[in-house]
Design a protein around this motif. Structure first.
Motif, PDB file in Angstrom:
ATOM      1  N   ASP A  26      38.731  39.421  44.701  1.00  0.00           N
ATOM      2  CA  ASP A  26      38.230  39.361  43.406  1.00  0.00           C
ATOM      3  C   ASP A  26      38.081  40.680  42.603  1.00  0.00           C
ATOM      4  O   ASP A  26      37.544  41.682  43.250  1.00  0.00           O
ATOM      5  N   ARG A  27      38.803  40.810  41.556  1.00  0.00           N
ATOM      6  CA  ARG A  27      38.526  42.158  40.759  1.00  0.00           C
ATOM      7  C   ARG A  27      37.069  42.377  40.292  1.00  0.00           C
ATOM      8  O   ARG A  27      36.602  43.512  40.209  1.00  0.00           O
ATOM      9  N   ASP A  28      36.312  41.478  40.116  1.00  0.00           N
ATOM     10  CA  ASP A  28      34.808  41.665  40.086  1.00  0.00           C
ATOM     11  C   ASP A  28      33.915  41.454  41.091  1.00  0.00           C
ATOM     12  O   ASP A  28      33.047  41.472  40.974  1.00  0.00           O
ATOM     13  N   ASN A  29      34.643  41.765  42.154  1.00  0.00           N
ATOM     14  CA  ASN A  29      33.851  42.221  43.434  1.00  0.00           C
ATOM     15  C   ASN A  29      33.976  43.551  44.060  1.00  0.00           C
ATOM     16  O   ASN A  29      35.123  43.984  44.074  1.00  0.00           O
ATOM     17  N   PHE A  30      32.731  44.266  44.132  1.00  0.00           N
ATOM     18  CA  PHE A  30      32.689  45.638  44.296  1.00  0.00           C
ATOM     19  C   PHE A  30      33.658  46.003  45.605  1.00  0.00           C
ATOM     20  O   PHE A  30      34.388  47.000  45.523  1.00  0.00           O
TER      21      PHE A  30
END
Length: 195
Positions: free
Chosen positions: A114-118
């Motif tokens: 996911d793009r919102d996972n660091f």
């Protein structure tokens, strides 16, 4: 009285909203790794996997999102008050566009990335910069040119599209300077940030 499953749902949403809050001091990589203790291992893993220095990955992410998980370009407005489309599909820590993220998923990521996972965003930046290094011959530690290739795309970098934008070149200089600052900061706090 609240039912147990309702309490669980409420706690989940509270924790989820806290996870997306920006860090308190995004300009200090030591503070970032203290505040988000799993980030150091995630960034270090991406750096080792792709051969791109950790400070470069972090400096690019700082520029792109200031470490905000759900960062997006601002919407355009029609007549000054009607929200319209965003100018780009860029999203998340790495500000990865849909098509580039899809390339990453096909080539290096996994279906649950996911793009919102660091961790996934750090891996994406490492992956993209590694391609820039091999395909374009940019040094693995050359934060300025890696950022220009990241921003303009590999074809745009080859065509030197960045020469048309003095402001973009200034931003790339800032990324290079930030990578140097992050490197210096890490040399002081690395032992404590890895705990």
């Amino acid at each position: 009285m609240l039912k147990p499953h309702l309490v669980t749902v409420i706690i989940y949403f509270i924790l989820a909203s806290c996870a997306s809050l920006p860090p308190g001091n995004p300009d200090n990589v030591c503070s970032l790794f203290t505040e988000q203790d799993e980030w150091y291992g995630d960034a270090q893993k991406a750096a080792q996997k792709w051969g791109i220095p950790l400070p470069v990955i972090m400096a690019i992410m700082h520029q792109e999102s200031h470490f905000v998980a759900d960062a997006q370009p601002p919407r355009t407005w029609v007549l000054g008050f009607i929200p319209w489309f965003r100018p780009s599909s860029a999203y998340g820590y790495a500000q990865a566009k849909d098509e580039t993220w899809d390339d990453y998923l096909d080539g290096a990521g996994s279906w649950w990335s996911d793009r919102d996972n660091f961790a996934d965003a750090a891996d994406f930046i490492g992956w993209y910069c590694s391609i820039s290094h091999t395909k374009l011959g940019i040094g693995a530690g050359d934060a300025k040119n890696l950022y220009l290739a990241y921003h303009e795309g590999h074809r745009g970098f080859q065509q030197k599209s960045y020469l048309r934008s003095a402001s973009l070149r200034r931003v790339a200089d800032k990324v290079a300077l930030r990578a140097k600052h992050f490197h210096k900061q890490l040399s002081v706090c690395k032992m404590t940030s890895s705990n």
